[in-house]
Structure formats: structure tokens, C-alpha cells
Design a protein around this motif. Structure first.
Motif, short mmCIF file in Angstrom:
data_model
loop_
_atom_site.label_atom_id
_atom_site.label_comp_id
_atom_site.label_asym_id
_atom_site.label_seq_id
_atom_site.Cartn_x
_atom_site.Cartn_y
_atom_site.Cartn_z
N THR A 3 -8.90 86.31 45.87
CA THR A 3 -9.20 85.19 44.98
C THR A 3 -9.28 85.63 43.53
N GLY A 32 -22.77 88.20 40.31
CA GLY A 32 -23.52 87.41 41.27
C GLY A 32 -24.63 88.24 41.88
N PHE A 58 -14.57 89.80 47.75
CA PHE A 58 -16.03 89.78 47.61
C PHE A 58 -16.49 89.66 46.16
N HIS A 61 -17.97 86.57 44.35
CA HIS A 61 -19.23 86.05 44.88
C HIS A 61 -20.42 86.96 44.64
N PHE A 62 -20.17 88.26 44.48
CA PHE A 62 -21.26 89.24 44.46
C PHE A 62 -21.04 90.32 43.40
N ILE A 281 -18.34 86.57 54.09
CA ILE A 281 -18.66 85.89 52.83
C ILE A 281 -19.35 84.56 53.12
N GLU A 282 -18.87 83.82 54.12
CA GLU A 282 -19.54 82.56 54.47
C GLU A 282 -20.99 82.80 54.84
N THR A 285 -23.18 83.91 51.71
CA THR A 285 -23.36 82.89 50.68
C THR A 285 -23.96 81.60 51.23
#
Length: 293
Positions: A3, A32, A58, A61-62, A281-282, A285
Motif C-alpha cells: 500500500t 502510528g 505494515f 498502519h504502524f 493487520i486486521e 488495528t
């Protein structure tokens, strides 16, 4: 699924942190909440070797903190067996970075250390995800095929023995590209890397490893003391830490769910990369209000 558009490279993300015992090397990328990522053991194992290809997924998100455990990669070499000191080093790492709260993702031996840290620091560990490594094998032979092949390499570090070990790590041998084999061969045969891995795996140390794995009291207490929501993942065809090892973890961890990757060995983050990234990841998060009270 990737992503990000900016390439994430090994050198650009390289960082060091000095703790009392020496230098810890790690990779840092993303923004994140902090996610500490702990690799497994084995010839040529490093944080980047285990998780480098997953960071593009990852990092959005982090704040990904991918540690080289002592004795691996560019971190200091411990004076004695890493198995006895890994969780302590991880604790020193998060303290050195001043992390008040963080999640943990651990593969194999890194999963065991992640579980130990989560049990010892319930007020700091937000979520825990593991890839094999935790729990206790109830029905499978000890040592496993993967550990036996690893010892074969340590005792006779040839390219053929390394490939035999690597084949035991995956379900589909086609996963083992020439590039992956050559990268592992180069890392595994460095003198310091060989010296470190021999502290953990050798014919004479197999009985020690068996005793550690069968130390039911410590393992069961650790699992019961984990308070963080936990995702235990496993490759259905794992020949290093076989699937039955997840049964005690599933039962004893207070808030635990399990995901099993079909047609997958010990390296799910490599062999089932897209599914692994999506599932983990789901979970990491997920809204806090959805967790079990």
C-alpha cells in the motif's frame, strides 16, 4: 498487498540502540502506534530476513520496529544462550526507546519472547500476534524435523545442508528462490553468525532445548499471565513448531484467537504473504471495543 509507493530499503531503515549489554540493531519505518517485530532463530535469521518484504503493508498502519535479536544480524552477541536472555533484551529495547505502549509480532523463537514480554508487561502490551513458537507441542516428536535439520547444518554448514533445512521451513519448495537461498547462505556462513547459532543449536544442546520446551510450569504460567488480546497464527504444515503446539496457547491465553494458514509451513509471512498481512493487520488495528471483556 503493498500500500506504499516509496521503496523501503534495508539500509535506509537501519538504526541502532545502545543498551547495557551492547548495541541492538533494528529497522524503523512507518507511522502510528509502535509495533515491535521479532524474528525467529536459524541460520542467517535477522529482522529484515523475516519481515523486510512485509513492511510495505505494515508501515502505513504502524511505527514498525524490526529488531535483530542478540546474536543475530548486527546486534551484539550474548555471552550465553540467547534462549535465556531474549525477553530481557526485548524489554531493554522498548525501555531504551521510551515506549509506553506497543504491540508485539513474533515469529517462532521471537513469538516465545513476545509472549514472555506480554506476560511480564500487561499494562504496556496492547496486542500480541505470534507465528508459531508459543505453546507446547503435545503429540509431535521432539526435536522436530526442522530443528533436526537445523542442527545438521550447524554441525556441517554446507550449502546442501542449508537447503535441506530451508525446505523443512516451507510447504511448497518453489517458495525457495535462488535469491532467497543465496541471501540466507551468505548470512548464515558469516563466522559470527555461525558462532551465535551454535550457542542455541547443536547435538549436545538438543537435550537442553527439549528441557526448555517441556518446562510446562514456566510455559503455562506465561500463557495464563498474558492479558493482551492475542492472535496465534500457524502454518498447518509447520515441521519446525508443529501445529499441536498451539493447543495450550489457545486454551490458556485469556483473550486468544487462532488463524491457521493451509498449505503453509513455518514461514507464513513469506509463504502466505498476502493472507498473513491481511489477517495480522486486521487483528492489530481492530477497534478496542470489539475485544472480549
Amino acid at each position: 498487498m503493498n500500500t506504499t509507493t516509496t521503496p523501503i530499503t534495508e539500509e535506509d531503515t537501519s538504526r541502532t540502540l545502545r543498551i547495557d549489554h551492547g548495541i541492538l540493531h533494528y529497522h524503523e519505518v512507518g507511522h502510528g502506534p509502535p509495533l515491535v517485530m521479532l524474528h525467529g532463530s536459524g541460520p542467517g535469521a535477522t529482522g529484515w530476513a523475516n519481515f523486510g518484504e512485509n513492511l510495505a503493508a505494515f508501515a502505513p498502519h504502524f511505527r514498525c520496529l524490526v529488531l535483530d535479536l542478540p546474536g543475530f544480524g548486527r546486534s551484539y552477541a550474548p555471552p550465553t544462550n540467547l534462549v535465556l536472555h531474549g525477553a530481557e533484551a526485548v524489554s531493554a529495547f522498548v525501555d531504551g526507546l521510551g515506549l509506553d505502549a506497543f504491540s508485539l509480532l513474533g515469529n517462532s523463537l521471537g513469538g516465545k519472547f513476545a509472549a514472555q514480554v506480554a506476560a511480564a508487561r500487561p499494562d504496556q502490551v496492547r496486542r500480541l500476534a505470534t507465528i508459531g513458537g508459543v505453546g507446547l507441542p503435545l503429540f509431535s516428536p521432539l526435536p522436530s524435523e526442522g530443528i533436526s535439520r537445523l542442527v545438521d547444518f550447524v554441525e556441517n554448514p554446507t550449502r546442501e545442508q542449508l537447503i535441506a533445512w530451508m525446505r523443512s521451513m516451507v510447504f511448497d519448495p518453489a517458495t525457495l528462490t535462488e535469491e532467497l537461498i543465496e541471501r540466507r547462505w551468505a548470512a548464515a556462513t558469516e563466522p559470527e553468525a555461525l558462532a551465535s547459532i551454535r550457542q542455541i543449536y547443536s547435538r549436545e544442546k538438543l537435550s537442553f532445548l527439549r528441557d526448555v520446551m517441556l518446562d510446562n510450569n514456566n510455559e503455562f504460567v506465561t500463557l495464563r499471565e498474558i492479558q493482551a488480546p492475542t492472535l496465534v497464527t500457524w502454518g498447518r504444515d509447520d515441521r519446525v513448531t508443529p501445529l499441536d503446539g498451539m493447543i495450550p496457547a489457545m486454551r490458556l491465553i485469556r483473550d486468544c484467537e487462532v488463524h491457521i494458514f493451509p498449505n503453509c509451513g513455518h514461514w507464513s509471512m513469506i509463504e502466505r504473504k498476502d493472507e498473513f498481512e491481511r489477517v495480522v493487520i486486521e487483528f492489530l488495528t481492530r477497534d478496542e471495543s470489539e475485544t472480549t471483556p
